[in-house]
Write a protein that holds these residues in place. Structure first.
Motif, PDB file in Angstrom:
ATOM      1  N   PRO A 143     -21.887  -5.765   6.778  1.00 44.38           N
ATOM      2  CA  PRO A 143     -21.274  -6.261   8.012  1.00 44.38           C
ATOM      3  C   PRO A 143     -21.158  -7.789   7.984  1.00 44.38           C
ATOM      4  CG  PRO A 143     -22.986  -4.659   8.491  1.00 44.38           C
ATOM      5  CD  PRO A 143     -23.103  -4.967   7.030  1.00 44.38           C
ATOM      6  N   THR A 144     -20.169  -8.307   8.709  1.00 48.08           N
ATOM      7  CA  THR A 144     -19.981  -9.753   8.827  1.00 48.08           C
ATOM      8  C   THR A 144     -20.680 -10.237  10.088  1.00 48.08           C
ATOM      9  OG1 THR A 144     -17.856  -9.656   7.692  1.00 48.08           O
ATOM     10  CG2 THR A 144     -18.285 -11.612   9.040  1.00 48.08           C
ATOM     11  N   ILE A 145     -21.498 -11.250   9.949  1.00 52.39           N
ATOM     12  CA  ILE A 145     -22.276 -11.778  11.069  1.00 52.39           C
ATOM     13  C   ILE A 145     -21.739 -13.155  11.449  1.00 52.39           C
ATOM     14  CG2 ILE A 145     -24.561 -12.433  11.886  1.00 52.39           C
ATOM     15  CD1 ILE A 145     -24.202  -9.426  11.327  1.00 52.39           C
ATOM     16  N   THR A 146     -21.494 -13.331  12.746  1.00 54.52           N
ATOM     17  CA  THR A 146     -21.028 -14.602  13.286  1.00 54.52           C
ATOM     18  C   THR A 146     -22.034 -15.097  14.309  1.00 54.52           C
ATOM     19  OG1 THR A 146     -18.741 -13.873  13.010  1.00 54.52           O
ATOM     20  CG2 THR A 146     -19.116 -15.780  14.438  1.00 54.52           C
ATOM     21  N   LEU A 147     -22.321 -16.390  14.294  1.00 58.05           N
ATOM     22  CA  LEU A 147     -23.276 -16.989  15.216  1.00 58.05           C
ATOM     23  C   LEU A 147     -22.564 -17.824  16.254  1.00 58.05           C
ATOM     24  CD1 LEU A 147     -25.975 -18.254  12.668  1.00 58.05           C
ATOM     25  CD2 LEU A 147     -25.753 -15.987  13.711  1.00 58.05           C
ATOM     26  N   ASP A 148     -23.050 -17.757  17.511  1.00 55.86           N
ATOM     27  CA  ASP A 148     -22.497 -18.636  18.525  1.00 55.86           C
ATOM     28  C   ASP A 148     -23.190 -19.997  18.453  1.00 55.86           C
ATOM     29  OD1 ASP A 148     -24.936 -18.456  19.864  1.00 55.86           O
ATOM     30  OD2 ASP A 148     -24.190 -17.185  21.480  1.00 55.86           O
ATOM     31  N   SER A 149     -22.884 -20.868  19.402  1.00 55.94           N
ATOM     32  CA  SER A 149     -23.397 -22.242  19.346  1.00 55.94           C
ATOM     33  C   SER A 149     -24.921 -22.312  19.442  1.00 55.94           C
ATOM     34  CB  SER A 149     -22.775 -23.082  20.459  1.00 55.94           C
ATOM     35  OG  SER A 149     -23.098 -22.535  21.741  1.00 55.94           O
ATOM     36  N   LYS A 150     -25.543 -21.287  20.011  1.00 57.30           N
ATOM     37  CA  LYS A 150     -26.995 -21.273  20.141  1.00 57.30           C
ATOM     38  C   LYS A 150     -27.684 -20.500  19.026  1.00 57.30           C
ATOM     39  CE  LYS A 150     -27.026 -21.843  25.176  1.00 57.30           C
ATOM     40  NZ  LYS A 150     -27.499 -21.284  26.470  1.00 57.30           N
ATOM     41  N   GLY A 151     -26.884 -19.875  18.163  1.00 57.95           N
ATOM     42  CA  GLY A 151     -27.454 -19.119  17.054  1.00 57.95           C
ATOM     43  C   GLY A 151     -27.504 -17.623  17.266  1.00 57.95           C
ATOM     44  N   LYS A 152     -27.063 -17.138  18.432  1.00 59.44           N
ATOM     45  CA  LYS A 152     -27.081 -15.698  18.690  1.00 59.44           C
ATOM     46  C   LYS A 152     -26.045 -15.005  17.820  1.00 59.44           C
ATOM     47  CE  LYS A 152     -26.467 -12.210  22.284  1.00 59.44           C
ATOM     48  NZ  LYS A 152     -26.210 -11.932  23.715  1.00 59.44           N
ATOM     49  N   PRO A 153     -26.432 -13.937  17.108  1.00 60.04           N
ATOM     50  CA  PRO A 153     -25.490 -13.276  16.204  1.00 60.04           C
ATOM     51  C   PRO A 153     -24.623 -12.223  16.893  1.00 60.04           C
ATOM     52  CG  PRO A 153     -27.667 -12.314  15.964  1.00 60.04           C
ATOM     53  CD  PRO A 153     -27.803 -13.417  16.975  1.00 60.04           C
ATOM     54  N   PRO A 188     -29.006   7.482  17.937  1.00 60.47           N
ATOM     55  CA  PRO A 188     -28.968   8.885  17.523  1.00 60.47           C
ATOM     56  C   PRO A 188     -29.852   9.145  16.308  1.00 60.47           C
ATOM     57  CG  PRO A 188     -26.750   7.966  17.822  1.00 60.47           C
ATOM     58  CD  PRO A 188     -27.703   6.814  17.813  1.00 60.47           C
ATOM     59  N   ALA A 189     -30.178  10.400  16.118  1.00 54.37           N
ATOM     60  CA  ALA A 189     -30.919  10.788  14.916  1.00 54.37           C
ATOM     61  C   ALA A 189     -30.103  10.461  13.677  1.00 54.37           C
ATOM     62  CB  ALA A 189     -31.235  12.281  14.970  1.00 54.37           C
ATOM     63  N   ASN A 190     -30.798  10.199  12.579  1.00 56.61           N
ATOM     64  CA  ASN A 190     -30.186   9.929  11.282  1.00 56.61           C
ATOM     65  C   ASN A 190     -29.253   8.711  11.297  1.00 56.61           C
ATOM     66  OD1 ASN A 190     -31.341  12.245   9.869  1.00 56.61           O
ATOM     67  ND2 ASN A 190     -30.007  13.486  11.186  1.00 56.61           N
ATOM     68  N   SER A 191     -29.628   7.714  12.072  1.00 57.94           N
ATOM     69  CA  SER A 191     -28.813   6.507  12.183  1.00 57.94           C
ATOM     70  C   SER A 191     -29.178   5.478  11.114  1.00 57.94           C
ATOM     71  CB  SER A 191     -28.997   5.856  13.559  1.00 57.94           C
ATOM     72  OG  SER A 191     -28.400   6.622  14.575  1.00 57.94           O
ATOM     73  N   THR A 192     -28.153   4.835  10.589  1.00 61.56           N
ATOM     74  CA  THR A 192     -28.337   3.641   9.774  1.00 61.56           C
ATOM     75  C   THR A 192     -28.277   2.446  10.708  1.00 61.56           C
ATOM     76  OG1 THR A 192     -27.388   4.638   7.785  1.00 61.56           O
ATOM     77  CG2 THR A 192     -27.357   2.228   7.934  1.00 61.56           C
ATOM     78  N   LEU A 193     -29.298   1.599  10.657  1.00 58.97           N
ATOM     79  CA  LEU A 193     -29.446   0.493  11.595  1.00 58.97           C
ATOM     80  C   LEU A 193     -29.179  -0.839  10.901  1.00 58.97           C
ATOM     81  CD1 LEU A 193     -32.820   1.668  13.195  1.00 58.97           C
ATOM     82  CD2 LEU A 193     -30.484   2.261  13.901  1.00 58.97           C
ATOM     83  N   VAL A 194     -28.631  -1.773  11.669  1.00 60.40           N
ATOM     84  CA  VAL A 194     -28.360  -3.115  11.167  1.00 60.40           C
ATOM     85  C   VAL A 194     -29.086  -4.110  12.063  1.00 60.40           C
ATOM     86  CG1 VAL A 194     -26.602  -4.847  10.643  1.00 60.40           C
ATOM     87  CG2 VAL A 194     -26.094  -2.406  10.307  1.00 60.40           C
ATOM     88  N   PHE A 195     -29.884  -4.980  11.458  1.00 64.80           N
ATOM     89  CA  PHE A 195     -30.598  -6.017  12.210  1.00 64.80           C
ATOM     90  C   PHE A 195     -30.276  -7.381  11.615  1.00 64.80           C
ATOM     91  CE2 PHE A 195     -33.345  -2.311  12.807  1.00 64.80           C
ATOM     92  CZ  PHE A 195     -33.590  -2.354  14.166  1.00 64.80           C
ATOM     93  N   VAL A 196     -30.199  -8.374  12.495  1.00 64.51           N
ATOM     94  CA  VAL A 196     -30.225  -9.763  12.074  1.00 64.51           C
ATOM     95  C   VAL A 196     -31.477 -10.363  12.669  1.00 64.51           C
ATOM     96  CG1 VAL A 196     -29.116 -12.016  12.223  1.00 64.51           C
ATOM     97  CG2 VAL A 196     -27.736  -9.971  11.823  1.00 64.51           C
ATOM     98  N   VAL A 197     -32.367 -10.852  11.791  1.00 66.27           N
ATOM     99  CA  VAL A 197     -33.695 -11.315  12.208  1.00 66.27           C
ATOM    100  C   VAL A 197     -33.859 -12.785  11.833  1.00 66.27           C
ATOM    101  CG1 VAL A 197     -36.166 -10.929  12.067  1.00 66.27           C
ATOM    102  CG2 VAL A 197     -34.594  -8.995  11.786  1.00 66.27           C
ATOM    103  N   ASP A 198     -34.112 -13.624  12.831  1.00 69.46           N
ATOM    104  CA  ASP A 198     -34.484 -15.009  12.599  1.00 69.46           C
ATOM    105  C   ASP A 198     -36.007 -15.090  12.500  1.00 69.46           C
ATOM    106  OD1 ASP A 198     -31.787 -15.355  13.144  1.00 69.46           O
ATOM    107  OD2 ASP A 198     -32.087 -17.216  14.254  1.00 69.46           O
ATOM    108  N   ILE A 199     -36.512 -15.530  11.355  1.00 69.45           N
ATOM    109  CA  ILE A 199     -37.960 -15.651  11.148  1.00 69.45           C
ATOM    110  C   ILE A 199     -38.370 -17.070  11.548  1.00 69.45           C
ATOM    111  CG2 ILE A 199     -39.858 -15.464   9.513  1.00 69.45           C
ATOM    112  CD1 ILE A 199     -38.054 -13.635   7.819  1.00 69.45           C
ATOM    113  N   LEU A 200     -38.985 -17.197  12.695  1.00 65.62           N
ATOM    114  CA  LEU A 200     -39.259 -18.515  13.268  1.00 65.62           C
ATOM    115  C   LEU A 200     -40.639 -19.052  12.930  1.00 65.62           C
ATOM    116  CD1 LEU A 200     -37.730 -17.830  16.806  1.00 65.62           C
ATOM    117  CD2 LEU A 200     -36.593 -18.754  14.771  1.00 65.62           C
ATOM    118  N   ASP A 201     -41.588 -18.163  12.658  1.00 70.05           N
ATOM    119  CA  ASP A 201     -42.959 -18.601  12.411  1.00 70.05           C
ATOM    120  C   ASP A 201     -43.723 -17.443  11.790  1.00 70.05           C
ATOM    121  OD1 ASP A 201     -45.095 -20.681  12.843  1.00 70.05           O
ATOM    122  OD2 ASP A 201     -45.991 -19.054  13.974  1.00 70.05           O
ATOM    123  N   ALA A 202     -44.746 -17.767  11.038  1.00 64.61           N
ATOM    124  CA  ALA A 202     -45.651 -16.760  10.482  1.00 64.61           C
ATOM    125  C   ALA A 202     -47.035 -17.379  10.351  1.00 64.61           C
ATOM    126  CB  ALA A 202     -45.170 -16.252   9.126  1.00 64.61           C
ATOM    127  N   ALA A 203     -48.045 -16.652  10.835  1.00 69.52           N
ATOM    128  CA  ALA A 203     -49.403 -17.201  10.781  1.00 69.52           C
ATOM    129  C   ALA A 203     -50.413 -16.058  10.696  1.00 69.52           C
ATOM    130  CB  ALA A 203     -49.671 -18.047  12.016  1.00 69.52           C
TER     131      ALA A 203
END
Length: 333
Positions: free
Chosen positions: A205-215, A318-333
């Motif tokens: 899929p093609t991902i586009t970001l708005d001015s605040k970074g929301k995909p 639905p059952a048996n769905s293929t899912l698409v996520f866009v994840v911003d990794i902001l921190d890890a500790a």
């Protein structure tokens, strides 16, 4: 997304405040272990379940005021209960002492140390002292605890008396446990991924970001992948995410055809904390796909059914769905 509840208390083994139904604002399915995937989609609904919590009585507050906590900050304290068994009828939070560090502000990620004591006999259940700090994301915890922390300073200690069950299940014997939490650091979490843009592979899929970074998404017309796809869209310059860490993210999720089903960007707070990544209370696609990515990155995950919900329906998914996520990794500790 489904809104579900967790029946567990502040488990002594886990020793993490964000595991407790009394202290967290987000949760997962109690029957998650029966699912071939992890317990839920990205957040198992990162919105709180709105159930009325019992209110502490004057007697509860007075009882917690009698708990003695001694010892220097930075070192494991000694907790002396006024009596055993010690019980309260509702959650009570008491500020034990303020710190001398930076002021704690809303939305920050806190590093905390914690000691847990059984109200039944006063014995120590577990401790993260001296150096096993855990992450606590303000905005994702009980609002009363957050109110107690915001405006205080790094080094502050709070005492939490929490009615739970002895075995951490919904049907276990009632027991009050007492926790001392000490804030050792406070960090501002970025509001979006930053780094070097990466060219995605064909067929995704093609991902586009708005001015605040929301995909937003333009679906792919290619066949659905049958294995997990982990595609960095932005390569952050931070350290790699390690299994067992708490990862702070923003995310959006769609079905393969582009139908949106969830986005933390539409909520306040828009960040979401994933505890114990790698074995966290999220789908397998997240546990496998986020470990090893760098902080600051934005990652496209295409999750086939066997690493998502499998053959089970979940809310609008639905059952048996293929899912698409866009994840911003902001921190890890």
């Amino acid at each position: 997304m489904r809104r579900t509840t967790r029946a567990r208390g502040l488990a002594a083994g886990a020793l993490t405040l964000t595991m407790a139904v009394t202290l967290v604002a987000c949760s997962t399915d109690d029957d998650a272990s029966s699912s071939p995937s992890a317990s839920s989609t990205a957040s198992a609904s990162a919105e709180p379940t709105t159930t009325a919590a019992p209110t502490a009585s004057a007697e509860d507050v007075a009882a917690v005021a009698k708990i003695k906590v001694t010892g220097e900050t930075g070192k494991e304290p000694k907790v002396t209960l006024p009596e055993t068994p010690f019980t309260v009828g509702a959650l009570v939070i008491r500020n034990e002492s303020d710190g001398k560090g930076d002021e704690i502000k809303a939305g920050e990620r806190l590093s905390v140390l914690q000691l847990a004591v059984s109200g039944a006999d006063g014995k120590t259940l577990g401790s993260t002292y001296p150096d096993k700090e855990q992450a606590l994301l303000l905005g994702s915890i009980n609002e009363n605890l957050e109110k107690e922390l915001v405006g205080k300073h790094v080094g502050t200690r709070v005492v939490v008396a929490s009615p739970e069950t002895a075995d951490g299940t919904a049907t276990g014997a009632p027991q009050t446990n007492v926790y001392v939490l000490e804030v050792t650091d406070a960090k501002v979490v970025p509001d979006r991924a930053t780094g070097e843009k990466q060219a995605p592979k064909d067929g995704l899929p093609t991902i586009t970001l708005d001015s605040k970074g929301k995909p937003s998404i333009t679906p792919s017309k290619a066949d659905k992948p049958t294995s997990l796809v982990v595609q960095p869209l932005i390569k952050g310059s931070g350290p790699k995410v390690e299994a067992g860490q708490t990862v702070t993210v923003k995310y959006s999720g769609w079905l393969w055809d582009g139908t949106a089903f969830d986005s933390s960007w539409d909520r306040d707070p828009s960040t979401y904390a994933v505890q114990n990544i790698g074995q966290g209370q999220v789908i397998t696609g997240w546990n496998e796909g986020l470990v090893g990515q760098t902080v600051g990155s934005q990652v496209l995950l295409v999750v086939p059914p066997d690493k998502g919900y499998g053959d089970k329906e979940s809310g609008t998914i639905p059952a048996n769905s293929t899912l698409v996520f866009v994840v911003d990794i902001l921190d890890a500790a």
